[in-house]
Motif scaffolding. Sequence first.
Motif, PDB file in Angstrom:
ATOM      1  N   GLY A 126       0.789  -1.220   0.000  1.00  0.00           N
ATOM      2  CA  GLY A 126       0.000   0.000   0.000  1.00  0.00           C
ATOM      3  C   GLY A 126       0.823   1.273   0.000  1.00  0.00           C
ATOM      4  O   GLY A 126       0.325   2.344   0.354  1.00  0.00           O
ATOM      5  N   VAL A 127       2.097   1.190  -0.418  1.00  0.00           N
ATOM      6  CA  VAL A 127       2.962   2.367  -0.455  1.00  0.00           C
ATOM      7  C   VAL A 127       2.538   3.274  -1.610  1.00  0.00           C
ATOM      8  O   VAL A 127       2.357   2.806  -2.738  1.00  0.00           O
ATOM      9  N   SER A 128       2.387   4.565  -1.345  1.00  0.00           N
ATOM     10  CA  SER A 128       2.011   5.511  -2.395  1.00  0.00           C
ATOM     11  C   SER A 128       3.042   5.499  -3.507  1.00  0.00           C
ATOM     12  O   SER A 128       4.248   5.562  -3.257  1.00  0.00           O
ATOM     13  N   GLU A 129       2.554   5.439  -4.753  1.00  0.00           N
ATOM     14  CA  GLU A 129       3.483   5.430  -5.889  1.00  0.00           C
ATOM     15  C   GLU A 129       4.233   6.754  -6.000  1.00  0.00           C
ATOM     16  O   GLU A 129       5.348   6.784  -6.531  1.00  0.00           O
ATOM     17  N   VAL A 130       3.649   7.837  -5.487  1.00  0.00           N
ATOM     18  CA  VAL A 130       4.329   9.131  -5.528  1.00  0.00           C
ATOM     19  C   VAL A 130       5.583   9.089  -4.662  1.00  0.00           C
ATOM     20  O   VAL A 130       6.680   9.450  -5.084  1.00  0.00           O
ATOM     21  N   VAL A 131       5.419   8.605  -3.423  1.00  0.00           N
ATOM     22  CA  VAL A 131       6.555   8.518  -2.504  1.00  0.00           C
ATOM     23  C   VAL A 131       7.595   7.534  -3.039  1.00  0.00           C
ATOM     24  O   VAL A 131       8.799   7.821  -3.053  1.00  0.00           O
ATOM     25  N   ALA A 132       7.125   6.373  -3.491  1.00  0.00           N
ATOM     26  CA  ALA A 132       8.047   5.334  -3.955  1.00  0.00           C
ATOM     27  C   ALA A 132       8.846   5.793  -5.165  1.00  0.00           C
ATOM     28  O   ALA A 132      10.070   5.577  -5.239  1.00  0.00           O
ATOM     29  N   THR A 133       8.184   6.432  -6.132  1.00  0.00           N
ATOM     30  CA  THR A 133       8.899   6.827  -7.349  1.00  0.00           C
ATOM     31  C   THR A 133       9.854   7.996  -7.106  1.00  0.00           C
ATOM     32  O   THR A 133      10.899   8.079  -7.748  1.00  0.00           O
ATOM     33  N   ILE A 134       9.494   8.892  -6.183  1.00  0.00           N
ATOM     34  CA  ILE A 134      10.424   9.972  -5.835  1.00  0.00           C
ATOM     35  C   ILE A 134      11.697   9.389  -5.235  1.00  0.00           C
ATOM     36  O   ILE A 134      12.820   9.796  -5.588  1.00  0.00           O
ATOM     37  N   MET A 135      11.549   8.437  -4.345  1.00  0.00           N
ATOM     38  CA  MET A 135      12.721   7.795  -3.736  1.00  0.00           C
ATOM     39  C   MET A 135      13.525   7.027  -4.782  1.00  0.00           C
ATOM     40  O   MET A 135      14.762   7.041  -4.772  1.00  0.00           O
ATOM     41  N   LEU A 136      12.811   6.372  -5.705  1.00  0.00           N
ATOM     42  CA  LEU A 136      13.492   5.611  -6.747  1.00  0.00           C
ATOM     43  C   LEU A 136      14.249   6.532  -7.709  1.00  0.00           C
ATOM     44  O   LEU A 136      15.269   6.129  -8.278  1.00  0.00           O
ATOM     45  N   ASN A 137      13.757   7.760  -7.899  1.00  0.00           N
ATOM     46  CA  ASN A 137      14.503   8.725  -8.711  1.00  0.00           C
ATOM     47  C   ASN A 137      15.869   9.002  -8.098  1.00  0.00           C
ATOM     48  O   ASN A 137      16.893   9.036  -8.795  1.00  0.00           O
ATOM     49  N   ALA A 138      15.881   9.223  -6.789  1.00  0.00           N
ATOM     50  CA  ALA A 138      17.141   9.500  -6.099  1.00  0.00           C
ATOM     51  C   ALA A 138      18.061   8.285  -6.132  1.00  0.00           C
ATOM     52  O   ALA A 138      19.282   8.412  -6.343  1.00  0.00           O
ATOM     53  N   ILE A 139      17.478   7.109  -5.963  1.00  0.00           N
ATOM     54  CA  ILE A 139      18.285   5.882  -6.009  1.00  0.00           C
ATOM     55  C   ILE A 139      18.860   5.679  -7.401  1.00  0.00           C
ATOM     56  O   ILE A 139      20.023   5.276  -7.562  1.00  0.00           O
TER      57      ILE A 139
END
Length: 376
Positions: free
Chosen positions: A137-150
């Motif tokens: 149930g992790v928000s895709e907004v939060v997850a994709t922002i973090m994945l951008n940095a990664i």
Amino acid sequence: MKKFDKERVLLAVAGPVIALVAAILLTSVVLIASGKSPIEPYTLMLEQASFSDVQVLIINQASMYYLAALAVAVGFRMNLFNIGVDGQYRLAAMMTAVVGAHVALPSFLQIPMLLLVGMLTGAFWAGVAGVLKVTRGVSEVVATIMLNAIATSLIGYLTLKDVWGVQVGNNMTTGTMKESGWVTGIDLGPEVGKIYGLVFLAVAMGVAYWIVLNRTRFGFDLRATGGSETAAAASGVDAKRMVLTAMLISGAVAGLSGLPLLLGDAHTYSLSFPTGLGFTGITIALLGRNNPVGIAFAALLIAFLDKASPALDYATPVAYEKEIATIMQGLIVFAVVISYEAVRQWGLRRQQKQVGLELAVAAAQNNSEKKEVAAR
């Protein structure tokens, strides 16, 4: 084309036009406040659009914007905000460049393989966010922002000299790709430049996007789930599966976004590879109302502002800051909200008027039939 489809295209095209007019008016206010002409900058930029070399630059840039915007639009149609397109396309371009530099196959195999590498890399990176959403149930907004940095850090690591990096002057690259992976474009001469060959891929993707979303069961399920997961589930659609599928498709399209430049011109990934393409794609998808025709107009508009604005720095006798175009882009984003509501209200009034006319005709027919029965 059905009447409903024509109206949707009309609404999608109206969005960029309304936003552009609003942005021009607001930018003119800024120019007047700074004591400069509110007309000359637009004249200078329009003059640039008449030059063949600038036209080529606009088309090439628009093709990349278009693919990035399609990737965002796929998520939007599912009510998903894939803000990670930027990381997905940069990581995909880097991996494609690495494979292209170390694998040499005939062109008819090399080019499809590189396209597949880009799509799979983008899909994998977006799929991480998709899995987190459907399982935790992790928000895709939060997850994709973090994945951008990664992705940024991962690219920095993989392009180190001890890994896959190749030093070229002061720039760290992935090495030059094998020529069998270069996509030949339309060469218009040394003074004009070359149109990327993958511009036609962008067009094909736009057509495929429209067909899949509007003419297939999968597209219907995608739009239904985006409208209401509960209603879609009641009709037998697996909402979680659709969320994950939409993220994978969005990532795959994002993985193609940087390839027109990579395969058509740069032939290597380096620190100078453009960034921010994904965030511009969000603006374009919103501006084009997730419609492939509207997105095309919006992509050309933003590309025009990008490529015509440098001429403002060299204007005589008064130079204008090229940041005027950046202001316009920001105001266009702001105007999107206004134009969305204005166009939506206009569309609702048209639909209400049409429904009213149809009901009036139906009522008149019923009255006529009743009178005929009474007369008998």
